[in-house]
Design an enzyme around this catalytic site. Structure first.
Site, PDB file in Angstrom:
ATOM      1  N   GLY A  28       0.831  -1.212   0.000  1.00  0.00           N
ATOM      2  CA  GLY A  28       0.000   0.000   0.000  1.00  0.00           C
ATOM      3  C   GLY A  28       0.856   1.247   0.000  1.00  0.00           C
ATOM      4  N   ARG A  89       1.002  -4.890  -5.705  1.00  0.00           N
ATOM      5  CA  ARG A  89       1.109  -6.149  -4.966  1.00  0.00           C
ATOM      6  C   ARG A  89       1.416  -7.191  -6.040  1.00  0.00           C
ATOM      7  NH1 ARG A  89      -0.771  -4.487   0.115  1.00  0.00           N
ATOM      8  NH2 ARG A  89      -2.294  -2.819  -0.081  1.00  0.00           N
ATOM      9  N   ASP A 120       5.092  -4.966   6.092  1.00  0.00           N
ATOM     10  CA  ASP A 120       5.672  -6.258   6.482  1.00  0.00           C
ATOM     11  C   ASP A 120       5.717  -7.256   5.326  1.00  0.00           C
ATOM     12  OD1 ASP A 120       2.913  -6.647   6.546  1.00  0.00           O
ATOM     13  OD2 ASP A 120       3.038  -8.141   8.150  1.00  0.00           O
ATOM     14  N   THR A 142       4.209   2.276   5.654  1.00  0.00           N
ATOM     15  CA  THR A 142       2.835   1.763   5.708  1.00  0.00           C
ATOM     16  C   THR A 142       2.055   2.621   6.693  1.00  0.00           C
ATOM     17  OG1 THR A 142       1.436  -0.092   6.362  1.00  0.00           O
ATOM     18  CG2 THR A 142       3.600  -0.016   7.375  1.00  0.00           C
ATOM     19  N   ASP A 144      -0.334   1.830   8.502  1.00  0.00           N
ATOM     20  CA  ASP A 144      -0.898   1.068   9.627  1.00  0.00           C
ATOM     21  C   ASP A 144      -0.066   1.095  10.914  1.00  0.00           C
ATOM     22  OD1 ASP A 144      -3.015   0.319   8.068  1.00  0.00           O
ATOM     23  OD2 ASP A 144      -2.098  -1.559   7.405  1.00  0.00           O
ATOM     24  N   ASP A 146       2.101  -1.045  11.755  1.00  0.00           N
ATOM     25  CA  ASP A 146       1.993  -2.400  12.294  1.00  0.00           C
ATOM     26  C   ASP A 146       3.330  -3.146  12.328  1.00  0.00           C
ATOM     27  OD1 ASP A 146       2.200  -2.591   9.567  1.00  0.00           O
ATOM     28  OD2 ASP A 146       0.544  -3.985   9.294  1.00  0.00           O
ATOM     29  N   ARG A 188      -6.434  -3.517  10.145  1.00  0.00           N
ATOM     30  CA  ARG A 188      -7.040  -4.850  10.209  1.00  0.00           C
ATOM     31  C   ARG A 188      -6.577  -5.606  11.452  1.00  0.00           C
ATOM     32  NH1 ARG A 188      -5.654  -6.462   4.622  1.00  0.00           N
ATOM     33  NH2 ARG A 188      -6.345  -4.479   3.849  1.00  0.00           N
TER      34      ARG A 188
HETATM   35  P1  ATP Z   1       0.780  -2.601   3.474  1.00  0.00           P
HETATM   36  O1  ATP Z   1       0.556  -3.465   4.676  1.00  0.00           O
HETATM   37  O2  ATP Z   1       0.960  -1.184   3.813  1.00  0.00           O
HETATM   38  O3  ATP Z   1      -0.209  -2.804   2.387  1.00  0.00           O
HETATM   39  P2  ATP Z   1       2.788  -4.508   2.685  1.00  0.00           P
HETATM   40  O4  ATP Z   1       4.184  -4.366   2.218  1.00  0.00           O
HETATM   41  O5  ATP Z   1       2.592  -5.324   3.935  1.00  0.00           O
HETATM   42  O6  ATP Z   1       2.203  -3.041   2.838  1.00  0.00           O
HETATM   43  P3  ATP Z   1       1.675  -6.638   1.087  1.00  0.00           P
HETATM   44  O7  ATP Z   1       0.633  -6.606   0.040  1.00  0.00           O
HETATM   45  O8  ATP Z   1       1.502  -7.536   2.250  1.00  0.00           O
HETATM   46  O9  ATP Z   1       1.884  -5.122   1.524  1.00  0.00           O
HETATM   47  O10 ATP Z   1       3.088  -7.034   0.406  1.00  0.00           O
HETATM   48  C1  ATP Z   1       3.562  -6.365  -0.735  1.00  0.00           C
HETATM   49  C2  ATP Z   1       4.194  -7.346  -1.673  1.00  0.00           C
HETATM   50  O11 ATP Z   1       5.325  -7.954  -1.057  1.00  0.00           O
HETATM   51  C3  ATP Z   1       3.325  -8.515  -2.106  1.00  0.00           C
HETATM   52  O12 ATP Z   1       2.450  -8.182  -3.159  1.00  0.00           O
HETATM   53  C4  ATP Z   1       4.359  -9.539  -2.547  1.00  0.00           C
HETATM   54  O13 ATP Z   1       4.817  -9.266  -3.832  1.00  0.00           O
HETATM   55  C5  ATP Z   1       5.487  -9.284  -1.562  1.00  0.00           C
HETATM   56  N1  ATP Z   1       5.396 -10.267  -0.471  1.00  0.00           N
HETATM   57  C6  ATP Z   1       4.503 -10.297   0.545  1.00  0.00           C
HETATM   58  N2  ATP Z   1       4.687 -11.387   1.328  1.00  0.00           N
HETATM   59  C7  ATP Z   1       5.708 -12.072   0.783  1.00  0.00           C
HETATM   60  C8  ATP Z   1       6.379 -13.296   1.110  1.00  0.00           C
HETATM   61  N3  ATP Z   1       6.033 -14.030   2.175  1.00  0.00           N
HETATM   62  N4  ATP Z   1       7.396 -13.693   0.318  1.00  0.00           N
HETATM   63  C9  ATP Z   1       7.769 -12.980  -0.745  1.00  0.00           C
HETATM   64  N5  ATP Z   1       7.170 -11.819  -1.111  1.00  0.00           N
HETATM   65  C10 ATP Z   1       6.161 -11.364  -0.364  1.00  0.00           C
END
Ligand code: ATP
Length: 336
Positions: A28, A89, A120, A142, A144, A146, A188
């Site tokens: 995000g 994503r 994360d 992020t 959040d 979190d 969430r």
């Molecule tokens: P936010 O929580 O603010 O949306 P975020 O980084 O947690 O940010 P996610 O959608 O969870 O957002 O992760 C972003 C991208 O990181 C995912 O679309 C994926 O490409 C990659 N990613 C997430 N989890 C994994 C994982 N376990 N292994 C490899 N890549 C991952």
């Protein structure tokens, strides 16, 4: 500069493992990501490194959506929400094939180190690259808040201000109509936006995923306030608590008064970044590049007790999120 010093500088340049870094934003978007991109790019260039900007997160990396970045490319973005590098994503990157492809692209573009700005999930992705031996640094971006290892993530401060300004507006109309309002905010699993905005906005109740709530108690508080002449009641709910419209219906049945629901949704993601997020972005970007220059890889940067810090990605991801019970209790007392 004397010839010996010049030769020394050149030798150091040649010895440097990292000559070109890549930077991407993932997950995000969050206000302050642009400040972090700007800082990462400019600190890297200042230190003689070349920079590749990778668009659309890991998906753009897999698809080699990459361009060189110069000082001017990050001009006029410090004041903007969103991310200049766009974000995504990526399902492809969740697979081993996708991760290997990403690694190939990094090598193809002669990128020696990568700065990942995201939450994360993005850090889990960064960890995968580091596990495969690729030098990676994470910057927490992020709204959040979190990520437990850091007191603040980029975007959180701005998002809280956005929610507080929405609460201020609602207060005006709620007072005029003597209304009860439920405001649903993002979060969430982590109720920090609700907690901080609730405390700053002076709301009547804050419902967060980390704490069970008793709707009878919420109703009792509203009725008590009404008896004391309170003109309005605002209840802040983090989205992870449950369905706001259902909670509103149940509350209406208890207080025999209409309850309006406002879902702030994506409004909370946008907006010009706060001073805190801009400064954090600048400092996080600086530390991220410094770590790469110091050959310290597989780490994430953050802020603790007002000090910029860094730690191993794995350790950061394993840190359990602490809930700020003191602020929660304080908000409870102040809302009486
Ligand atoms: P936010 O929580 O603010 O949306 P975020 O980084 O947690 O940010 P996610 O959608 O969870 O957002 O992760 C972003 C991208 O990181 C995912 O679309 C994926 O490409 C990659 N990613 C997430 N989890 C994994 C994982 N376990 N292994 C490899 N890549 C991952």
């Amino acid at each position: 500069m004397s010839q010996t010093i010049m030769a020394d500088v050149k030798k150091k340049e040649a010895e440097k493992k990292i000559k070109r870094i890549g930077v991407l934003t993932s997950g995000g978007d969050a206000p302050g990501m642009n400040a972090a991109i700007r800082s990462t790019v400019r600190i890297a260039l200042y230190n003689g490194l070349a920079v590749s900007g990778i668009r659309r997160g890991y998906q753009g990396l897999i698809e080699a959506d990459i361009d060189d970045m110069q000082i001017v490319d990050v001009g006029d973005i410090i004041n903007r929400g969103g991310t200049k590098l766009l974000t995504a994503r990526s399902e492809d990157f969740m697979t081993e094939v996708g991760q290997k492809r990403a690694l190939d692209v990094l090598r193809m573009f002669e990128i020696d180190g990568l700065v990942v700005i995201g939450g994360d999930g993005s850090f889990k992705g960064a960890k995968r690259l580091w596990d495969m031996g690729f030098p990676t640094i994470g910057i927490p971006g992020t709204i959040d808040n979190d990520l437990a290892y850091t007191d603040l993530t980029l975007g959180f401060d701005t998002a809280v201000s956005t929610v507080v300004s929405a609460i201020n507006n609602l207060r005006d109309t709620s007072s005029s109509h003597g209304r009860v309002s439920i405001v649903e905010v993002m979060g969430r699993h982590c109720g920090d936006i609700a907690l901080f905005a609730g405390l700053a906005g002076g709301v009547e109740d804050i419902l967060v995923p980390e704490r069970k709530f008793d709707l009878d108690e919420v109703a009792r508080k509203i009725l008590q306030g009404r008896r004391r002449g309170k003109l309005h009641s605002i209840i802040l709910i983090a989205e992870g608590v449950g369905k706001s419209y259902e909670i509103a219906e149940r509350l209406e049945a208890l207080i025999h008064q209409e309850v309006r629901v406002t879902v702030l949704g994506y409004l909370q993601r946008g907006g010009t970044p706060s001073v805190t997020d801009r400064i954090l972005g600048a400092q996080f970007g600086q530390r991220a590049v410094e770590l790469l220059l110091e050959d310290k890889f597989g780490r994430v940067v953050g802020i603790r007790d007002n000090k910029i810090m860094d730690m191993a990605i794995e350790e950061a991801l394993n840190e359990p999120k602490r809930f700020d019970q003191d602020k929660y209790d304080l908000a409870e007392i102040l809302s009486l």
